[in-house]
Design a protein around this motif. Structure first.
Motif, PDB file in Angstrom:
ATOM      1  N   VAL A 106     -10.316   3.243   2.977  1.00 50.32           N
ATOM      2  CA  VAL A 106     -10.326   3.205   1.510  1.00 50.32           C
ATOM      3  C   VAL A 106      -9.877   1.830   1.025  1.00 50.32           C
ATOM      4  O   VAL A 106      -9.160   1.112   1.718  1.00 50.32           O
ATOM      5  N   TYR A 107     -10.318   1.507  -0.177  1.00 51.43           N
ATOM      6  CA  TYR A 107      -9.875   0.274  -0.844  1.00 51.43           C
ATOM      7  C   TYR A 107      -8.882   0.648  -1.938  1.00 51.43           C
ATOM      8  O   TYR A 107      -9.119   1.581  -2.707  1.00 51.43           O
ATOM      9  N   HIS A 108      -7.771  -0.062  -1.974  1.00 48.97           N
ATOM     10  CA  HIS A 108      -6.760   0.148  -3.002  1.00 48.97           C
ATOM     11  C   HIS A 108      -6.646  -1.096  -3.876  1.00 48.97           C
ATOM     12  O   HIS A 108      -6.716  -2.217  -3.370  1.00 48.97           O
ATOM     13  N   ASP A 109      -6.459  -0.906  -5.156  1.00 50.80           N
ATOM     14  CA  ASP A 109      -5.928  -1.949  -6.022  1.00 50.80           C
ATOM     15  C   ASP A 109      -5.188  -1.237  -7.147  1.00 50.80           C
ATOM     16  O   ASP A 109      -5.009  -0.008  -7.103  1.00 50.80           O
ATOM     17  N   LEU A 110      -4.734  -1.973  -8.143  1.00 51.73           N
ATOM     18  CA  LEU A 110      -3.909  -1.358  -9.184  1.00 51.73           C
ATOM     19  C   LEU A 110      -4.696  -0.412 -10.082  1.00 51.73           C
ATOM     20  O   LEU A 110      -4.109   0.287 -10.918  1.00 51.73           O
ATOM     21  N   GLY A 111      -6.013  -0.374  -9.912  1.00 55.11           N
ATOM     22  CA  GLY A 111      -6.838   0.588 -10.647  1.00 55.11           C
ATOM     23  C   GLY A 111      -7.038   1.881  -9.881  1.00 55.11           C
ATOM     24  O   GLY A 111      -7.842   2.728 -10.263  1.00 55.11           O
ATOM     25  N   ASN A 112      -6.303   2.027  -8.785  1.00 53.48           N
ATOM     26  CA  ASN A 112      -6.422   3.196  -7.920  1.00 53.48           C
ATOM     27  C   ASN A 112      -5.052   3.863  -7.804  1.00 53.48           C
ATOM     28  O   ASN A 112      -4.038   3.182  -7.648  1.00 53.48           O
ATOM     29  N   ILE A 113      -5.026   5.172  -7.883  1.00 57.03           N
ATOM     30  CA  ILE A 113      -3.782   5.934  -7.763  1.00 57.03           C
ATOM     31  C   ILE A 113      -3.732   6.582  -6.382  1.00 57.03           C
ATOM     32  O   ILE A 113      -4.741   7.034  -5.855  1.00 57.03           O
ATOM     33  N   ASN A 114      -2.530   6.630  -5.808  1.00 58.01           N
ATOM     34  CA  ASN A 114      -2.325   7.303  -4.531  1.00 58.01           C
ATOM     35  C   ASN A 114      -1.312   8.426  -4.706  1.00 58.01           C
ATOM     36  O   ASN A 114      -0.260   8.243  -5.326  1.00 58.01           O
ATOM     37  N   LEU A 115      -1.636   9.573  -4.157  1.00 59.42           N
ATOM     38  CA  LEU A 115      -0.794  10.762  -4.264  1.00 59.42           C
ATOM     39  C   LEU A 115      -0.521  11.294  -2.870  1.00 59.42           C
ATOM     40  O   LEU A 115      -1.454  11.480  -2.079  1.00 59.42           O
ATOM     41  N   THR A 116       0.739  11.544  -2.554  1.00 62.26           N
ATOM     42  CA  THR A 116       1.081  12.131  -1.259  1.00 62.26           C
ATOM     43  C   THR A 116       1.863  13.412  -1.483  1.00 62.26           C
ATOM     44  O   THR A 116       2.908  13.401  -2.144  1.00 62.26           O
TER      45      THR A 116
END
Length: 373
Positions: A106-116
């Motif tokens: 996956v690609y992450h940047d500040l326009g992407n949210i991550n939930l664990t």
């Protein structure tokens, strides 16, 4: 939403998230929502590891919210050369990380949210987690057409992927993490996740390509902050806890003892590249020199990120066999890495005769070998 970041709250959190080595035993139960104050991929992945390793999840569930500066994250059993454009990542200073869970890249940047979502292994249920996310999105924007697939993805308008899933199942603890595209840079995303390397054969787990879309494209009024808050609110409602997000600093050893060592480990070459399953490359490249073009065949076998077998097939009249042999000998056992190969080529240049023509050809060959990496 209340964001708590006081010293008192940190001390309370340290009683919830604590290591057995500290001599404490958790007596509290219930659920907790925490959010990272860092945008560093390695620090945030380290928090996941720390919670999984140290928190008693038998009577507690944790939702961890986090966002990252530009990064590409591969699954534990994946091949970075197969999954992404490493040259582009280096050019744009995009970090590469290997997580401890499976799944795709996956690609992450500040326009992407991550939930664990952390639970005990017995209570692990990623479909329910994804339904929670969908419910939160629907509550925020009822007109959104979002649903969960059998592959544990979330689709927008029945076609566009806005969330992917991965998980790690331990002996007693488990976590499920997923992404949520809000306003990520799709041009960089597609370019970064497109491998330019040819002739690569690997048993590593390949990613499954998908059409993606940002929620922002559907509704420009949406922001990452709004999405995070909506998901946290839904999580709090379902788990019957106060609607609070506790801020956590992933570098704070007083709250997370040993966290910085976990972060450092995730940044090492041995973890990011050295854990790659064995693979081979059989390819040809056109070597342009002056007014001629030469076809060069290269066969490589790479294990743990290091070159085990190396064969370079090029005409004897172009470069003396002794010089080609020196390069093959030097590459064998070295990291499959442009920096190490460049250093090796510079070092071996001294074995070249003081012949300007030969040295120029040597440099062209080495530059092309570096391009394979």
């Amino acid at each position: 939403m209340v964001l708590q970041s006081s010293l008192k709250n940190c001390l309370q959190l340290s009683c919830v998230l604590r290591t057995p080595k500290a001599g404490f035993r958790s007596t509290t139960s219930g659920s907790l929502i925490i959010q990272s104050t860092s945008n560093d991929i390695y620090q945030n992945l380290a928090v996941e590891d720390w919670i999984h390793d140290h928190v008693n999840l038998e009577n507690r569930q944790v939702l961890f919210l986090w966002r990252n500066s530009p990064a590409v994250v591969i699954g534990r059993h994946q091949n970075p050369w197969q999954e992404c454009n490493l040259r582009l990542l280096r050019q744009k200073n995009i970090k590469l990380a290997r997580r401890r869970s499976g799944g795709g890249t996956v690609y992450h940047d500040l326009g992407n949210i991550n939930l664990t979502f952390f639970t005990s292994r017995k209570k692990y249920e990623r479909m329910e987690n994804l339904k929670l996310v969908v419910k939160a999105l629907k509550a925020l924007r009822p007109q959104l057409d979002v649903h969960v697939t059998d592959r544990y993805d979330i689709l927008l308008d029945r076609h566009y992927k806005i969330s992917g899933t991965a998980a790690k199942l331990g002996r007693t603890s488990a976590y499920h993490h997923c992404t949520l595209l809000c306003n990520a840079d799709k041009l960089i995303l597609s370019s970064a996740l497109k491998s330019p390397y040819t002739g690569l054969k690997s048993n590593a787990t390949p990613s499954v390509p998908a059409s993606v879309k940002n929620l922002f494209e559907k509704d420009p009024s949406l922001t990452c902050e709004m999405l995070l808050d909506a998901i946290a609110e839904e999580y709090a409602a379902q788990h019957q806890i106060d609607h609070h997000i506790t801020l956590i600093n992933p570098a704070d050893e007083t709250v997370l003892p040993g966290i910085n060592n976990k972060t450092k480990e995730l940044q090492t070459w041995e973890w990011v590249y050295g854990k790659t399953p064995k693979f081979s490359i059989s390819t040809c490249f056109n070597m342009v020199y002056k007014d001629s073009v030469l076809d060069v065949k290269v066969d490589l076998e790479v294990k743990h990120g290091r070159i085990e077998v190396c064969n370079i097939d090029l005409p004897e009249q172009w470069l003396p066999p002794a010089l080609s042999s020196e390069l093959v000998k030097g590459l064998t056992g070295s990291k499959f890495c442009p920096n190490e190969t460049t250093t090796l080529a510079t070092t071996l240049l001294r074995v070249c005769p003081q012949d300007e023509e030969l040295q120029s050809r040597w440099n062209v060959l080495c530059e092309n070998m570096v391009m394979l990496m």
